[in-house]
Design a protein around this motif. Structure first.
Motif: not given
Length: 128
Positions: A37-41, A111-113
């Motif tokens: 899981l990767e979030l590009e923020v 999990t990403k926060t």
């Protein structure tokens, strides 16, 4: 045969069995596909009182999203395709607000926060 020869034969047979029964490398990696899981923020600062912002998501699993905030339900988050869409209401009280967005794969294996804050002037900051 000696004990040493028996041990060598045993380990050779074990290695051959392991190699021939599925320890192969394919496009999913060794032993199958691992959840990611990767979030590009990075850090985003948005100067809008009420709006929404999309965060790019890369994953190989379904996702669940939870929003926690001591100031109530001013922030909402949903996964739409390959994006996490954050929507917030106008800060009518002009007090600082904060929320935690938790994005998880099934069973919370990954999990990403995200930390989301909105200052009294309405500037919203999203950071990982």
């Amino acid at each position: 045969m000696t004990m040493k020869n028996n041990i060598i034969i045993f380990f050779t047979a074990a290695i051959l069995a392991a190699v021939s029964t599925g320890c192969s490398v394919n496009e999913e990696g060794i032993l199958g596909s691992f959840p990611y899981l990767e979030l590009e923020v990075g850090t985003k600062a948005i100067t809008k009182a009420a709006s929404s912002e999309a965060v790019a998501v890369t994953t190989n699993r379904s996702l669940s999203v939870t929003v926690e905030s001591p100031q109530g339900t001013w922030l909402k988050a949903v996964v739409e395709g390959d994006q996490l869409v954050l929507s917030w209401s106008q800060n009518e009280l002009e007090i600082p607000r904060e929320a935690t967005v938790i994005v998880s794969t099934p069973n919370s294996l990954v999990t990403k926060t995200l930390a989301v804050t909105q200052d009294a002037s309405g500037e919203l900051t999203i950071r990982e």
